[in-house]
Design a protein around this motif. Sequence first.
Motif, PDB file in Angstrom:
ATOM      1  N   VAL A 331      47.402  18.239  -3.552  1.00  0.00           N
ATOM      2  CA  VAL A 331      48.540  17.396  -3.182  1.00  0.00           C
ATOM      3  C   VAL A 331      49.022  16.556  -4.361  1.00  0.00           C
ATOM      4  CG1 VAL A 331      47.953  17.349  -0.738  1.00  0.00           C
ATOM      5  CG2 VAL A 331      47.107  15.547  -2.223  1.00  0.00           C
ATOM      6  N   LEU A 332      48.092  16.058  -5.176  1.00  0.00           N
ATOM      7  CA  LEU A 332      48.515  15.231  -6.304  1.00  0.00           C
ATOM      8  C   LEU A 332      49.216  16.055  -7.380  1.00  0.00           C
ATOM      9  CD1 LEU A 332      45.575  12.684  -6.789  1.00  0.00           C
ATOM     10  CD2 LEU A 332      47.704  12.420  -5.500  1.00  0.00           C
ATOM     11  N   GLU A 333      48.793  17.288  -7.578  1.00  0.00           N
ATOM     12  CA  GLU A 333      49.438  18.126  -8.584  1.00  0.00           C
ATOM     13  C   GLU A 333      50.763  18.709  -8.101  1.00  0.00           C
ATOM     14  OE1 GLU A 333      46.544  21.024  -9.799  1.00  0.00           O
ATOM     15  OE2 GLU A 333      45.503  19.610 -11.137  1.00  0.00           O
ATOM     16  N   ALA A 334      51.026  18.651  -6.788  1.00  0.00           N
ATOM     17  CA  ALA A 334      52.242  19.258  -6.244  1.00  0.00           C
ATOM     18  C   ALA A 334      53.479  18.383  -6.404  1.00  0.00           C
ATOM     19  CB  ALA A 334      52.045  19.573  -4.765  1.00  0.00           C
ATOM     20  N   ARG A 335      53.304  17.049  -6.455  1.00  0.00           N
ATOM     21  CA  ARG A 335      54.466  16.165  -6.437  1.00  0.00           C
ATOM     22  C   ARG A 335      54.866  15.697  -7.825  1.00  0.00           C
ATOM     23  NH1 ARG A 335      54.442  10.076  -4.678  1.00  0.00           N
ATOM     24  NH2 ARG A 335      55.872  10.139  -6.449  1.00  0.00           N
ATOM     25  N   ALA A 336      56.064  15.142  -7.911  1.00  0.00           N
ATOM     26  CA  ALA A 336      56.563  14.565  -9.164  1.00  0.00           C
ATOM     27  C   ALA A 336      56.303  13.066  -9.173  1.00  0.00           C
ATOM     28  CB  ALA A 336      58.056  14.837  -9.305  1.00  0.00           C
ATOM     29  N   TYR A 337      56.294  12.482 -10.374  1.00  0.00           N
ATOM     30  CA  TYR A 337      55.937  11.067 -10.540  1.00  0.00           C
ATOM     31  C   TYR A 337      56.955  10.356 -11.426  1.00  0.00           C
ATOM     32  CZ  TYR A 337      51.489  12.514  -8.566  1.00  0.00           C
ATOM     33  OH  TYR A 337      50.530  13.020  -7.735  1.00  0.00           O
ATOM     34  N   ALA A 338      56.968   9.015 -11.276  1.00  0.00           N
ATOM     35  CA  ALA A 338      57.953   8.193 -11.987  1.00  0.00           C
ATOM     36  C   ALA A 338      57.413   7.561 -13.257  1.00  0.00           C
ATOM     37  CB  ALA A 338      58.471   7.097 -11.048  1.00  0.00           C
ATOM     38  N   GLY A 339      56.135   7.766 -13.574  1.00  0.00           N
ATOM     39  CA  GLY A 339      55.574   7.136 -14.769  1.00  0.00           C
ATOM     40  C   GLY A 339      54.240   7.752 -15.133  1.00  0.00           C
ATOM     41  N   PRO A 340      53.748   7.465 -16.344  1.00  0.00           N
ATOM     42  CA  PRO A 340      52.489   8.051 -16.806  1.00  0.00           C
ATOM     43  C   PRO A 340      51.267   7.341 -16.225  1.00  0.00           C
ATOM     44  CG  PRO A 340      53.390   6.615 -18.485  1.00  0.00           C
ATOM     45  CD  PRO A 340      54.400   6.638 -17.369  1.00  0.00           C
ATOM     46  N   VAL A 341      50.164   8.079 -16.128  1.00  0.00           N
ATOM     47  CA  VAL A 341      48.896   7.552 -15.612  1.00  0.00           C
ATOM     48  C   VAL A 341      47.756   8.297 -16.286  1.00  0.00           C
ATOM     49  CG1 VAL A 341      47.371   7.675 -13.584  1.00  0.00           C
ATOM     50  CG2 VAL A 341      49.629   6.681 -13.333  1.00  0.00           C
ATOM     51  N   ASP A 342      46.675   7.575 -16.544  1.00  0.00           N
ATOM     52  CA  ASP A 342      45.430   8.206 -16.978  1.00  0.00           C
ATOM     53  C   ASP A 342      44.298   7.345 -16.427  1.00  0.00           C
ATOM     54  OD1 ASP A 342      43.289   9.453 -18.116  1.00  0.00           O
ATOM     55  OD2 ASP A 342      43.999   9.327 -20.186  1.00  0.00           O
ATOM     56  N   LEU A 343      43.699   7.784 -15.327  1.00  0.00           N
ATOM     57  CA  LEU A 343      42.685   6.964 -14.654  1.00  0.00           C
ATOM     58  C   LEU A 343      41.758   7.832 -13.835  1.00  0.00           C
ATOM     59  CD1 LEU A 343      43.703   6.890 -11.465  1.00  0.00           C
ATOM     60  CD2 LEU A 343      45.290   5.181 -12.348  1.00  0.00           C
ATOM     61  N   VAL A 344      40.681   7.212 -13.377  1.00  0.00           N
ATOM     62  CA  VAL A 344      39.756   7.863 -12.455  1.00  0.00           C
ATOM     63  C   VAL A 344      39.963   7.255 -11.070  1.00  0.00           C
ATOM     64  CG1 VAL A 344      37.348   8.259 -11.833  1.00  0.00           C
ATOM     65  CG2 VAL A 344      38.071   8.431 -14.222  1.00  0.00           C
ATOM     66  N   LEU A 345      40.218   8.116 -10.109  1.00  0.00           N
ATOM     67  CA  LEU A 345      40.507   7.721  -8.731  1.00  0.00           C
ATOM     68  C   LEU A 345      39.321   8.100  -7.850  1.00  0.00           C
ATOM     69  CD1 LEU A 345      42.811   6.734  -6.752  1.00  0.00           C
ATOM     70  CD2 LEU A 345      43.370   9.161  -6.465  1.00  0.00           C
ATOM     71  N   ARG A 346      38.765   7.120  -7.163  1.00  0.00           N
ATOM     72  CA  ARG A 346      37.657   7.384  -6.237  1.00  0.00           C
ATOM     73  C   ARG A 346      38.180   7.341  -4.814  1.00  0.00           C
ATOM     74  NH1 ARG A 346      34.560   9.161  -3.246  1.00  0.00           N
ATOM     75  NH2 ARG A 346      32.342   8.693  -2.957  1.00  0.00           N
ATOM     76  N   VAL A 347      38.050   8.461  -4.098  1.00  0.00           N
ATOM     77  CA  VAL A 347      38.533   8.581  -2.729  1.00  0.00           C
ATOM     78  C   VAL A 347      37.335   8.745  -1.802  1.00  0.00           C
ATOM     79  CG1 VAL A 347      40.023   9.855  -1.147  1.00  0.00           C
ATOM     80  CG2 VAL A 347      40.626   9.696  -3.574  1.00  0.00           C
ATOM     81  N   ALA A 348      37.266   7.904  -0.775  1.00  0.00           N
ATOM     82  CA  ALA A 348      36.220   8.012   0.236  1.00  0.00           C
ATOM     83  C   ALA A 348      36.791   8.684   1.474  1.00  0.00           C
ATOM     84  CB  ALA A 348      35.674   6.635   0.595  1.00  0.00           C
ATOM     85  N   ASP A 349      36.074   9.688   1.974  1.00  0.00           N
ATOM     86  CA  ASP A 349      36.519  10.428   3.150  1.00  0.00           C
ATOM     87  C   ASP A 349      35.293  10.761   3.993  1.00  0.00           C
ATOM     88  OD1 ASP A 349      37.482  12.140   5.067  1.00  0.00           O
ATOM     89  OD2 ASP A 349      38.353  13.594   3.676  1.00  0.00           O
ATOM     90  N   PRO A 350      35.098  10.081   5.126  1.00  0.00           N
ATOM     91  CA  PRO A 350      33.915  10.344   5.956  1.00  0.00           C
ATOM     92  C   PRO A 350      33.787  11.792   6.409  1.00  0.00           C
ATOM     93  CG  PRO A 350      35.014   8.330   6.656  1.00  0.00           C
ATOM     94  CD  PRO A 350      35.925   8.985   5.662  1.00  0.00           C
ATOM     95  N   LEU A 351      34.917  12.512   6.517  1.00  0.00           N
ATOM     96  CA  LEU A 351      34.862  13.912   6.929  1.00  0.00           C
ATOM     97  C   LEU A 351      34.682  14.859   5.750  1.00  0.00           C
ATOM     98  CD1 LEU A 351      37.565  13.998   9.758  1.00  0.00           C
ATOM     99  CD2 LEU A 351      35.094  13.674   9.933  1.00  0.00           C
ATOM    100  N   GLY A 352      34.742  14.327   4.530  1.00  0.00           N
ATOM    101  CA  GLY A 352      34.354  15.103   3.370  1.00  0.00           C
ATOM    102  C   GLY A 352      35.443  15.833   2.619  1.00  0.00           C
ATOM    103  N   TYR A 353      36.589  16.119   3.224  1.00  0.00           N
ATOM    104  CA  TYR A 353      37.584  16.977   2.588  1.00  0.00           C
ATOM    105  C   TYR A 353      38.147  16.381   1.300  1.00  0.00           C
ATOM    106  CZ  TYR A 353      37.414  19.075   7.216  1.00  0.00           C
ATOM    107  OH  TYR A 353      36.971  19.642   8.371  1.00  0.00           O
ATOM    108  N   ALA A 354      38.485  15.113   1.329  1.00  0.00           N
ATOM    109  CA  ALA A 354      39.105  14.458   0.178  1.00  0.00           C
ATOM    110  C   ALA A 354      38.119  13.622  -0.617  1.00  0.00           C
ATOM    111  CB  ALA A 354      40.268  13.573   0.654  1.00  0.00           C
ATOM    112  N   ASP A 355      36.875  13.613  -0.216  1.00  0.00           N
ATOM    113  CA  ASP A 355      35.888  12.728  -0.841  1.00  0.00           C
ATOM    114  C   ASP A 355      35.582  13.166  -2.261  1.00  0.00           C
ATOM    115  OD1 ASP A 355      34.022  10.450   0.136  1.00  0.00           O
ATOM    116  OD2 ASP A 355      32.742  11.724  -1.107  1.00  0.00           O
ATOM    117  N   GLY A 356      35.537  12.179  -3.172  1.00  0.00           N
ATOM    118  CA  GLY A 356      35.168  12.501  -4.542  1.00  0.00           C
ATOM    119  C   GLY A 356      35.829  11.579  -5.540  1.00  0.00           C
ATOM    120  N   ALA A 357      35.475  11.784  -6.804  1.00  0.00           N
ATOM    121  CA  ALA A 357      36.099  11.057  -7.915  1.00  0.00           C
ATOM    122  C   ALA A 357      36.935  12.050  -8.702  1.00  0.00           C
ATOM    123  CB  ALA A 357      35.030  10.422  -8.802  1.00  0.00           C
ATOM    124  N   TRP A 358      38.140  11.625  -9.067  1.00  0.00           N
ATOM    125  CA  TRP A 358      39.090  12.535  -9.698  1.00  0.00           C
ATOM    126  C   TRP A 358      39.736  11.859 -10.904  1.00  0.00           C
ATOM    127  CZ3 TRP A 358      38.524  16.837  -6.799  1.00  0.00           C
ATOM    128  CH2 TRP A 358      38.116  16.661  -5.477  1.00  0.00           C
TER     129      TRP A 358
END
Length: 431
Positions: A331-358
Amino acid sequence: MADLPDARTLPLDEASRAALAERGLEYRLLRSHDGDAIDAHSSAWMRGFAAPEAEEEHLRDVRETMAGRRLIGVYDARGAQAHWPVATVSSWITPVTIPGGELPMWAISTVTVAATHRRRGIARALLEAELRDAHAAGVPIAGLTASEATIYGRYGFAPATQAATWKVDTRRVRWAGPEAPGRIEYIDREAAAALMGELHERTRLQRLGEVPGWPRRWLGHLGLVEKKDRAVRAVRYLDAAGEPRGVLAYKIDEDHEEADADLTIRFLVADGDEAVAALWRFAIEHDLVGTVTAPDRPVDEPLPWLVSDPRVPTSSLTDHGWLRIVDVPAVLEARAYAGPVDLVLRVADPLGYADGAWRVEIADGRATVTEAAGAGADVELTVQELSAAYLGGVSLAVLRAAGRVRGSDAAIAALDLALRVPRAPFLSIVY
């Protein structure tokens, strides 16, 4: 979009089938050719939404729409109406508009559990199965419109679009918008329904969060399904070249004093600002009308700028389109963005699908997302917050103020800026 399977052909979810079998219930996938089973399914979900018992003609009318969906029913063989499901859900794979294009979405609808079968884990079995099915099919995001706002958050859904109900006291304003070069004319309701569908499809890529409609949706706005409503009328806007650019379905209440009627806009779809303004002017300047009400409209409607007193149009907001991210990199690679970013995103998902660090690296409006297990996170949130903010309609800064997002000021500000969009996301239909 890549080729995706027909949701109706996917196998039944074994985990939910087994869980419900332990409760003495049957989890069943209906077949599109089984008209009687579809009718019973429709009768059950209509009952779940407190609608009157449907007549046979109405069920036949609904059958075509429902036959195109994946229909799941939960059955209790011990009941007096054992052929009716005690719980229902339907789903299909559809495109949803996102910044820069569209994304395949697992659309979920008609989620009901009979009042006689509450608190038995049935809703959980249904919704968790829908997410497992979406994941198995390779669909990266799920969506729904919620009749109750307290149910779906526990499964990772969050409101990503809002809808507004606008009201205008037409006695206190005069038109201050542009003079449209085209013209308004009345149109037969059947023709208006066809034009609605055409214009919706033509314009849906212009609004983030929008999905395709279907014929019965447009007929409903024109009062041509179930209990027919002959009070509904329709007009269309033709531009200077005579091309249809907009259509408006409306109804004027029958119980009013002279020059003080309420006009309700049932649906307005237009290709371009010119047509939007022209149709609003038609409604506001309609004879014998004192108030215009328009539910399910964009929160950023230009209406206050089209009349002489911008304080007169008022709006009340509600959540509308709910999303649930299933595949973060996709989903993140599919959309367009308005500015630059370089970061690590930590997503918590109790059901596991989106859980992880990116690790999210955005350059030239596009993202590259890779796993960053073990890396320190710059921004931390749950799948709910990420799903809410994905279309750009919910600010990460606001979520942070609510204690829902954590991280460094610079990283949150950069990601918030990158997610911004020019117009508020808007889903025009209920599904």
